[in-house]
Design a protein around this motif. Structure first.
Motif, PDB file in Angstrom:
ATOM      1  N   VAL A 161       0.824  -1.073  -0.073  1.00  0.00           N
ATOM      2  CA  VAL A 161       0.032  -0.002   0.125  1.00  0.00           C
ATOM      3  C   VAL A 161       0.990   1.144  -0.034  1.00  0.00           C
ATOM      4  CG1 VAL A 161      -1.704   1.373   1.174  1.00  0.00           C
ATOM      5  CG2 VAL A 161      -1.860  -1.141   1.281  1.00  0.00           C
ATOM      6  N   ILE A 162       0.547   2.029  -1.101  1.00  0.00           N
ATOM      7  CA  ILE A 162       1.627   3.476  -1.230  1.00  0.00           C
ATOM      8  C   ILE A 162       0.439   4.598  -1.155  1.00  0.00           C
ATOM      9  CG2 ILE A 162       3.172   4.487  -2.587  1.00  0.00           C
ATOM     10  CD1 ILE A 162       3.435   1.897  -4.032  1.00  0.00           C
ATOM     11  N   ASP A 163       0.954   5.568  -0.151  1.00  0.00           N
ATOM     12  CA  ASP A 163       0.092   6.755  -0.068  1.00  0.00           C
ATOM     13  C   ASP A 163       0.854   7.566   0.709  1.00  0.00           C
ATOM     14  OD1 ASP A 163      -2.061   8.643   0.587  1.00  0.00           O
ATOM     15  OD2 ASP A 163      -3.438   7.050  -0.102  1.00  0.00           O
ATOM     16  N   ASP A 164       0.747   9.033   0.427  1.00  0.00           N
ATOM     17  CA  ASP A 164       1.357  10.017   1.335  1.00  0.00           C
ATOM     18  C   ASP A 164       0.504  10.439   2.303  1.00  0.00           C
ATOM     19  OD1 ASP A 164      -0.434  11.148  -0.563  1.00  0.00           O
ATOM     20  OD2 ASP A 164       0.886  12.733  -0.943  1.00  0.00           O
ATOM     21  N   GLU A 165      -0.828  10.146   2.628  1.00  0.00           N
ATOM     22  CA  GLU A 165      -1.614  10.381   3.562  1.00  0.00           C
ATOM     23  C   GLU A 165      -1.707   9.516   4.638  1.00  0.00           C
ATOM     24  OE1 GLU A 165      -6.077  12.374   3.598  1.00  0.00           O
ATOM     25  OE2 GLU A 165      -5.100  12.461   1.605  1.00  0.00           O
TER      26      GLU A 165
ATOM     27  N   SER B 102      -3.235   8.723   7.674  1.00  0.00           N
ATOM     28  CA  SER B 102      -4.414   8.297   7.926  1.00  0.00           C
ATOM     29  C   SER B 102      -5.033   7.245   6.958  1.00  0.00           C
ATOM     30  CB  SER B 102      -5.372   9.456   8.273  1.00  0.00           C
ATOM     31  OG  SER B 102      -6.070   9.968   7.225  1.00  0.00           O
ATOM     32  N   ILE B 103      -4.990   7.650   5.657  1.00  0.00           N
ATOM     33  CA  ILE B 103      -5.620   6.730   4.770  1.00  0.00           C
ATOM     34  C   ILE B 103      -4.477   5.383   4.692  1.00  0.00           C
ATOM     35  CG2 ILE B 103      -5.855   6.059   2.284  1.00  0.00           C
ATOM     36  CD1 ILE B 103      -6.732   9.280   2.144  1.00  0.00           C
ATOM     37  N   LEU B 104      -3.310   5.499   4.697  1.00  0.00           N
ATOM     38  CA  LEU B 104      -2.492   4.428   4.646  1.00  0.00           C
ATOM     39  C   LEU B 104      -2.439   3.442   5.728  1.00  0.00           C
ATOM     40  CD1 LEU B 104       0.430   3.587   3.108  1.00  0.00           C
ATOM     41  CD2 LEU B 104       1.743   4.776   4.781  1.00  0.00           C
ATOM     42  N   LEU B 105      -2.505   3.915   7.099  1.00  0.00           N
ATOM     43  CA  LEU B 105      -2.871   3.327   8.179  1.00  0.00           C
ATOM     44  C   LEU B 105      -4.217   2.431   8.186  1.00  0.00           C
ATOM     45  CD1 LEU B 105      -1.252   5.402  10.967  1.00  0.00           C
ATOM     46  CD2 LEU B 105      -0.213   3.449   9.698  1.00  0.00           C
ATOM     47  N   MET B 106      -5.455   3.277   7.843  1.00  0.00           N
ATOM     48  CA  MET B 106      -6.627   2.403   7.509  1.00  0.00           C
ATOM     49  C   MET B 106      -6.612   1.494   6.684  1.00  0.00           C
ATOM     50  SD  MET B 106      -9.866   2.763   5.545  1.00  0.00           S
ATOM     51  CE  MET B 106      -9.253   4.077   4.370  1.00  0.00           C
ATOM     52  N   LEU B 107      -6.022   1.417   5.506  1.00  0.00           N
ATOM     53  CA  LEU B 107      -6.286   0.675   4.494  1.00  0.00           C
ATOM     54  C   LEU B 107      -5.123  -0.599   5.144  1.00  0.00           C
ATOM     55  CD1 LEU B 107      -5.768   2.366   0.995  1.00  0.00           C
ATOM     56  CD2 LEU B 107      -7.643   0.821   1.824  1.00  0.00           C
ATOM     57  N   ALA B 108      -3.960  -0.464   5.660  1.00  0.00           N
ATOM     58  CA  ALA B 108      -3.055  -1.417   5.949  1.00  0.00           C
ATOM     59  C   ALA B 108      -3.772  -2.232   7.261  1.00  0.00           C
ATOM     60  CB  ALA B 108      -1.581  -0.879   6.546  1.00  0.00           C
ATOM     61  N   THR B 109      -4.290  -1.501   8.189  1.00  0.00           N
ATOM     62  CA  THR B 109      -5.131  -2.193   9.398  1.00  0.00           C
ATOM     63  C   THR B 109      -6.045  -3.050   8.736  1.00  0.00           C
ATOM     64  OG1 THR B 109      -4.512  -0.409  10.680  1.00  0.00           O
ATOM     65  CG2 THR B 109      -6.190  -1.889  11.435  1.00  0.00           C
ATOM     66  N   ALA B 110      -7.016  -2.515   8.015  1.00  0.00           N
ATOM     67  CA  ALA B 110      -8.181  -3.466   7.395  1.00  0.00           C
ATOM     68  C   ALA B 110      -7.641  -4.493   6.680  1.00  0.00           C
ATOM     69  CB  ALA B 110      -9.004  -2.345   6.472  1.00  0.00           C
TER      70      ALA B 110
ATOM     71  N   LEU C 283      -0.682  -7.842  -5.124  1.00  0.00           N
ATOM     72  CA  LEU C 283      -1.141  -6.674  -5.401  1.00  0.00           C
ATOM     73  C   LEU C 283      -0.739  -5.211  -4.680  1.00  0.00           C
ATOM     74  CD1 LEU C 283      -4.267  -5.502  -6.247  1.00  0.00           C
ATOM     75  CD2 LEU C 283      -4.823  -5.766  -3.893  1.00  0.00           C
ATOM     76  N   VAL C 284      -0.850  -4.366  -5.541  1.00  0.00           N
ATOM     77  CA  VAL C 284      -0.157  -2.851  -5.304  1.00  0.00           C
ATOM     78  C   VAL C 284      -1.568  -1.924  -5.230  1.00  0.00           C
ATOM     79  CG1 VAL C 284       1.252  -1.157  -5.552  1.00  0.00           C
ATOM     80  CG2 VAL C 284       2.022  -3.297  -6.069  1.00  0.00           C
ATOM     81  N   ILE C 285      -1.635  -1.211  -3.983  1.00  0.00           N
ATOM     82  CA  ILE C 285      -2.718  -0.276  -3.848  1.00  0.00           C
ATOM     83  C   ILE C 285      -1.848   0.972  -3.792  1.00  0.00           C
ATOM     84  CG2 ILE C 285      -4.807   0.711  -2.508  1.00  0.00           C
ATOM     85  CD1 ILE C 285      -5.214  -2.195  -1.744  1.00  0.00           C
ATOM     86  N   THR C 286      -2.354   1.977  -4.834  1.00  0.00           N
ATOM     87  CA  THR C 286      -1.560   3.244  -4.519  1.00  0.00           C
ATOM     88  C   THR C 286      -2.296   4.394  -4.858  1.00  0.00           C
ATOM     89  OG1 THR C 286       0.424   4.529  -5.509  1.00  0.00           O
ATOM     90  CG2 THR C 286      -0.702   3.049  -7.043  1.00  0.00           C
ATOM     91  N   ASP C 287      -1.693   5.700  -4.350  1.00  0.00           N
ATOM     92  CA  ASP C 287      -2.738   6.890  -4.533  1.00  0.00           C
ATOM     93  C   ASP C 287      -1.965   7.510  -5.879  1.00  0.00           C
ATOM     94  OD1 ASP C 287      -3.533   9.549  -4.555  1.00  0.00           O
ATOM     95  OD2 ASP C 287      -2.674  10.141  -2.413  1.00  0.00           O
ATOM     96  N   ILE C 288      -2.710   7.513  -6.801  1.00  0.00           N
ATOM     97  CA  ILE C 288      -2.318   8.239  -8.146  1.00  0.00           C
ATOM     98  C   ILE C 288      -1.815   9.573  -8.109  1.00  0.00           C
ATOM     99  CG2 ILE C 288      -2.616   8.502 -10.548  1.00  0.00           C
ATOM    100  CD1 ILE C 288      -4.379   6.244 -10.402  1.00  0.00           C
ATOM    101  N   LEU C 289      -2.533  10.645  -7.315  1.00  0.00           N
ATOM    102  CA  LEU C 289      -2.052  11.916  -6.970  1.00  0.00           C
ATOM    103  C   LEU C 289      -1.403  12.157  -5.986  1.00  0.00           C
ATOM    104  CD1 LEU C 289      -5.795  13.066  -8.203  1.00  0.00           C
ATOM    105  CD2 LEU C 289      -3.812  13.024  -9.585  1.00  0.00           C
ATOM    106  N   MET C 290      -0.396  11.368  -5.841  1.00  0.00           N
ATOM    107  CA  MET C 290       0.488  11.865  -4.674  1.00  0.00           C
ATOM    108  C   MET C 290       1.464  13.130  -4.954  1.00  0.00           C
ATOM    109  SD  MET C 290       2.051   8.303  -2.762  1.00  0.00           S
ATOM    110  CE  MET C 290       2.291   7.531  -4.338  1.00  0.00           C
TER     111      MET C 290
END
Length: 55
Positions: free
Chosen positions: A6-10, A12-20, A48-55
């Motif tokens: 999981v790749i994200d610069d935010e 809160s979103i990063l931790l929420m996705l990783a935890t879930a 699988l890779v989940i990423t924020d496209i607009l980082m």
């Protein structure tokens, strides 16, 4: 289960996705920016890779 990156610069979103995903039994790795994400992707094997496209 599968391994997910999981790749994200935010944080809160990063931790929420990783935890879930971890609660669902997935092995999760995180990266806080694109550079770290590319490095982890090149060094590992992910189903699988989940990423924020607009980082």
């Amino acid at each position: 289960m599968g391994k997910i990156l999981v790749i994200d610069d935010e944080e809160s979103i990063l931790l929420m996705l990783a935890t879930a995903l971890a609660k669902c039994g997935f092995n999760v790795e995180i990266a806080v920016d694109g550079t770290e994400g590319i490095k982890k992707f090149d060094e590992g094997h992910f189903d699988l890779v989940i990423t924020d496209i607009l980082m």
